[in-house]
Design an enzyme around this catalytic site. Sequence first.
Site, PDB file in Angstrom:
ATOM      1  N   HIS A 209      35.395  88.308  58.345  1.00  0.00           N
ATOM      2  CA  HIS A 209      35.190  87.439  57.185  1.00  0.00           C
ATOM      3  C   HIS A 209      33.931  87.791  56.421  1.00  0.00           C
ATOM      4  CE1 HIS A 209      38.548  85.284  58.949  1.00  0.00           C
ATOM      5  NE2 HIS A 209      38.798  85.004  57.681  1.00  0.00           N
ATOM      6  N   GLU A 452      50.882  84.560  59.994  1.00  0.00           N
ATOM      7  CA  GLU A 452      49.797  85.422  60.467  1.00  0.00           C
ATOM      8  C   GLU A 452      49.771  85.550  61.992  1.00  0.00           C
ATOM      9  OE1 GLU A 452      46.144  84.015  58.739  1.00  0.00           O
ATOM     10  OE2 GLU A 452      46.603  81.926  59.118  1.00  0.00           O
ATOM     11  N   ASP A 476      45.193  88.622  59.852  1.00  0.00           N
ATOM     12  CA  ASP A 476      45.424  88.078  61.191  1.00  0.00           C
ATOM     13  C   ASP A 476      46.712  88.603  61.796  1.00  0.00           C
ATOM     14  OD1 ASP A 476      43.217  86.503  61.980  1.00  0.00           O
ATOM     15  OD2 ASP A 476      43.709  85.095  60.385  1.00  0.00           O
ATOM     16  N   CYS A 523      48.502  87.581  51.160  1.00  0.00           N
ATOM     17  CA  CYS A 523      47.145  87.215  50.728  1.00  0.00           C
ATOM     18  C   CYS A 523      46.080  87.833  51.621  1.00  0.00           C
ATOM     19  CB  CYS A 523      46.990  85.700  50.664  1.00  0.00           C
ATOM     20  SG  CYS A 523      47.182  84.910  52.264  1.00  0.00           S
TER      21      CYS A 523
HETATM   22  C1  PEP Z   1      44.669  86.649  56.667  1.00  0.00           C
HETATM   23  O1  PEP Z   1      44.590  86.415  57.867  1.00  0.00           O
HETATM   24  O2  PEP Z   1      45.208  87.678  56.201  1.00  0.00           O
HETATM   25  C2  PEP Z   1      44.111  85.711  55.695  1.00  0.00           C
HETATM   26  C3  PEP Z   1      44.302  85.848  54.398  1.00  0.00           C
HETATM   27  O3  PEP Z   1      43.338  84.697  56.166  1.00  0.00           O
HETATM   28  P1  PEP Z   1      41.822  84.907  56.647  1.00  0.00           P
HETATM   29  O4  PEP Z   1      41.423  86.310  56.290  1.00  0.00           O
HETATM   30  O5  PEP Z   1      40.991  83.893  55.978  1.00  0.00           O
HETATM   31  O6  PEP Z   1      41.923  84.702  58.116  1.00  0.00           O
HETATM   32 MG    MG Z   2      44.038  84.447  58.518  1.00  0.00          MG
END
Ligand code: PEP
Ligand code: MG
Length: 608
Positions: A209, A452, A476, A523
């Site tokens: 993140h 995910e 994920d 996403c």
């Molecule tokens: C993902 O897991 O691809 C996602 C968009 O969520 P995050 O990156 O916030 O876990």
């Molecule tokens: Mg995620």
Amino acid sequence: MTFSIHGLPVARGIAIGRAVLVGSSRVEVAHYFIKPEQIPAEIDRVRVGRNAVVDELQRLQHAMPKDAPPELTALLDVHLMLLEDETLTTGVKHWITDRLYNAEWALTTQLEIIARQFDEMEDEYLRERKADLEQVVDRILRYMKGVVSPIALPPPVRRKGGSHQMSPDESLTVPLVLIAHDLSPADMLQFKQSVFAGFVTDVGGKTSHTAIVARSLDIPAVVGARSASQLVRQDDWVIIDGDAGVVVVDPSPIILAEYGFKQRQGELERERLTRLRHTPAITLDGHKVELLANIEMPEDAVSAVTAGAVGVGLFRSEFLFMGRKGSLPNEEEQYQAYRSAVEGMQGMPVTIRTVDIGADKPLDKGHKEDTHLNPALGLRAIRWSLADPAMFLTQLRAILRAAVHGQVNLLVPMLAHGSEIRQTLALLDFARAELDNRGVVYGPLKLGAMIEIPAAALTLPLFLKYFDFLSVGTNDLIQYTLAIDRADESVAHLYDPLHPAVLRLLADTIRACQAQGKGVSVCGEMAGDITMTRLLLGLGLRSFSMHPAQILAVKQEVLRADTARLGPWAQRVLESEDPVQAMAEPLTARPDGTPCRVDSGLGPLSKY
Ligand code: PEP
Ligand code: MG
């Protein structure tokens, strides 16, 4: 002497600037720039903190029993001497006055510099004094923060490093690059408004993140650079090559000129791309593609609109919950934040994801989920929300209320079980009932689930039964399919978006949604990676959500793409045991034999 450090490229471009090292203190420290008029007050804050520590040490000295061990008296003397030391006070003043660092940041920066000088000393006794210095600085920081505990003298913390000559005062126009061992996503948010031209961290994977926030800042960044924070010294000139994942320290004039050229080329390319802002994202064969933005804070809506996004595909609401020392935003605060994002998007849809705290997104440093043995598999995202229904209901009510102001979609992260889906929907009904009872208005929501966890991708009918749309969180999905911690740079080489298993789950999700006429989007970081655009289009994806900074480059790929040719090619990639190799193979003619149009609306001819 010039040397380079290799890490993982996470945000493209070249940054050239002076190194700012952060994070050597054991006390959590805020880093921000002050206004020139705040300089005297900041200097005073350090002075008051320092004087408080001097007073405390002197009191201790006077209260020392006659038979106290002489080492203890000597230690207090050393600490007092360090507090009087000019290098500390003058240096701190320099960082505040000339660089406009806040007091705590100035103090830790100067600590870093002096600590490295101690490391260089021949004499072992003097070298050991570094630990004393760290203790007195921590003590001042605690005073400044109002957290003072009785004096304790922990064992010295050893760090490697070289000596450092402070550079002469430089003007504030010198670009700065941030070098740290680690930065939490919340730290990164703090830097969002800052003037840093680039970031380097020792740890972290490409889709950690911290890397994601760095990418959203749209400045070059390298993570997983192992010992960068030990090898780079405060104020060193550093080049960050965010495309190659290389950090060049103390570059020679020739290297500087070469990277300076590359940097200008990159800027020109970006400028060129801005011409696509108002061009609709339509493929050569006429398919409309939706390019949405991922945002972390409501104010990011501005960059989403500027980049030409047609909506927000992922509002990571957890960033509203972070760095608040455990206190959670109440309903009104959240409602205002969501409303501001909705209004900021000027009538375009906004997909708000319910809180995804946990794993590498702790509420605060040291918070319990942060220290969990296996946080990515622990109480994270929807699990955390369902474990605290009062918190979750507060968020659901705030989102429902924000839906009065525009089109809002609700997205639920990390679902795997039917029972979780049913509980979530029951709580949503309950939140509506609570608002009804209070007589508060709320709007309609489209409901979406994130895919995910492989278990979710393998039970799609269940998800399609309950939800209006699905959004694939590839970050994920890859982590959980391949059992690779996305934040761990030591296994980053195994984190593979093109693994046949990942592609299979992704393709099945897209196909299942299309078969039922339900919306599907990606996403995760894959959606903003231009090397993946053709493949995703070929697999049938028509909705991509990414950082605003990536939208125009992805749009350029869309404009150059011919899905009629990409479809069969993507199937071959999907069926191949070596997708990387299959992707490298050239596209053949369109299945119906017609030639491919090559008008991209911009410069170079289509590759496809
Ligand atoms: C993902 O897991 O691809 C996602 C968009 O969520 P995050 O990156 O916030 O876990
Ligand atoms: Mg995620």
